[in-house]
Scaffold this active site. Sequence first.
Site, PDB file in Angstrom:
ATOM      1  N   HIS A   1       0.755  -1.222   0.114  1.00 59.82           N
ATOM      2  CA  HIS A   1       0.056  -0.154   0.087  1.00 59.82           C
ATOM      3  C   HIS A   1       0.927   1.182  -0.096  1.00 59.82           C
ATOM      4  O   HIS A   1       0.295   2.205  -0.405  1.00 59.82           O
ATOM      5  CB  HIS A   1      -0.847  -0.019   1.271  1.00 59.82           C
ATOM      6  CG  HIS A   1      -2.218   0.521   0.991  1.00 59.82           C
ATOM      7  ND1 HIS A   1      -2.203   1.604   0.226  1.00 59.82           N
ATOM      8  CD2 HIS A   1      -3.540   0.667   1.623  1.00 59.82           C
ATOM      9  CE1 HIS A   1      -3.636   2.216   0.241  1.00 59.82           C
ATOM     10  NE2 HIS A   1      -4.332   1.551   1.164  1.00 59.82           N
TER      11      HIS A   1
ATOM     12  N   ASP B   1     -10.899  -8.704 -18.271  1.00 54.18           N
ATOM     13  CA  ASP B   1     -10.902 -10.039 -19.180  1.00 54.18           C
ATOM     14  C   ASP B   1      -9.300 -10.450 -19.575  1.00 54.18           C
ATOM     15  O   ASP B   1      -8.856  -9.543 -20.279  1.00 54.18           O
ATOM     16  CB  ASP B   1     -11.803  -9.547 -20.478  1.00 54.18           C
ATOM     17  CG  ASP B   1     -11.886 -10.754 -21.154  1.00 54.18           C
ATOM     18  OD1 ASP B   1     -11.078 -11.630 -20.889  1.00 54.18           O
ATOM     19  OD2 ASP B   1     -12.503 -10.867 -22.184  1.00 54.18           O
TER      20      ASP B   1
END
Length: 430
Positions: A163, A372
Site C-alpha cells: 500500500h 478480461d
Amino acid sequence: MAKVEVISSCIIRIAGSNANPISRLDLTPWDLQLLPLDPIQKGLLFHISPQSQQTLIDHLKSSLSRTLEFFPPLAGRLASTAHDDGTISFFLNCNNAGAEFVHAVAVETSVSDISEPKRIPKILASFFPQNSLPNWDGVSKPLLAVQVTELVDGVFIACTANHVVVDGISFWHFVNSWSEISRGFATISKTPVFKRDVDVKRPFRLPRLEQDPSRCSAPPLLLERVFHFSKQTLSKLKARANSEAATDKISSLQALSAHLWRSVWRCRFLDDQRCQEAPFVMLVGGRARIPLPEGYFGNAVMGAKTTVSAAELVHEGIGHAAMKINEMVAQQTREAIIKQMEDWAVNPTFLRKGGLAVVITSSPRHNVYGNDFGWGKPLAVRSGPGQKSDGKMTLFPAAETGGIDVEVCLAPETLRAIEGDAEFIEAFTV
C-alpha cells in the site's frame, strides 16, 4: 474439509527493456503514512473450463512479466536509510528484484462455493498471498504478490500490492493493464505517471517504526458478507436523504455511506445509544483536487473523519447523517490537502487499523468487471484478509451498471443484527 495446496512459487521479473526506466522513486506523505498497515488485497473470480487451466499459469506468468515493464515500481523493493539522529528514511528502489507468483489449487472448491454463500467463506483468505505482513516489510518482501488458485471449474486471481506503492486507483490501473496484455494487447491503454509534482520537502526523516501490538495478539472474530445495492435502490436512498436534508447536494455514494453508518451503530448498541460516539471515516481522493496528471501512480487519498453521538446518528435520520458526510467531503479542498501534507512533514504520523469507526474504503468507480484476461469477464470480486476491522466497508461496482456491492466486515453479533434489521434489509437486493 476443503483446503488450498500451493503447487509452486517463483519470482517474476521484467523481461524486456523498459521504454521509460526509473531507478528510484521518492515517497510522499500519502505513501509513507501507510507503512504500518497491511497491503491492498483484491481478487477476481472467473469461470474457466478445466482444459483452459492447463496453459493458463504459463500464460499469466509471461503476461505479468510484460506488464511489469510498464510498472517497474511493482518489481522493486522499499529501501531505507538509518540516520544518526535515530530517524529513518524510505524510498522506492526500482531494482527489478521481482514480483512473487504463486500457483495453488483448491481441489474441492468450486466457483459457486465462493460466489453463492451469503457469508464470505473462510477459505477465501488462503487464496491471497502475503497475509499478515505490514507494508514496511517491503524492504525484503516483494511489493507485488500474485496467487492464481485453480478451482474445480474456475480460477481465482488474487493480487497483494504494497500500500506504500499503490492506492486503489493505481492498483486497478495495474490489474486493468495486466488483463490487456494477457488478452493480446501490444501495449497498455493508459501509461502510468511516476513523477511527484506535489511540492513538499523530502526525503522525510521518520521516527523509528514499532510493531503494532495488535499484530502480536489473536485477531478479533469478524464475519464478512457482501450486500448488493441496485441502481434503483441507490436512487431511492439518494432521494430520501436529499428530501430529509432539504437539499440536492447529497450524492448516491454519500447516501449509501450514511445508510451503512446508521445501520451499523443502530445494530451495535441497541440498548444504550446515549453516550456512545459514532465515528465515520471515508477515503477521499486527491487526484482531481490537486490536480494530479492522468495516470498518476502512487497514493493520492486521505482519510476524512466526522463524529456524532450514536443517538443523534440513529434518531436524526439518513438526511442528517448524509449532510454530515457531504460537509466533511466538501472540506477536502486542494488547500486543505496541501496543508495536511505540510503538517505531516513536520510531525509524521502513521495510520493504524482498529477501533469501531465505520470506514468506507475502495470505490464503485474502479474498473473491476472490465478485467478480461482472455476468457471472459470476472464473476465476482473479493478482498483479502488484510486491513480488516470491525466496521470496514469495502465498496465495489456491481456486475450490473449503476449498482454497488458492499463487502461488510463486522463483529458476529453486529452482522447478525444487521441481517435482521428491517430498515437495512429494505434498502438492499439479495
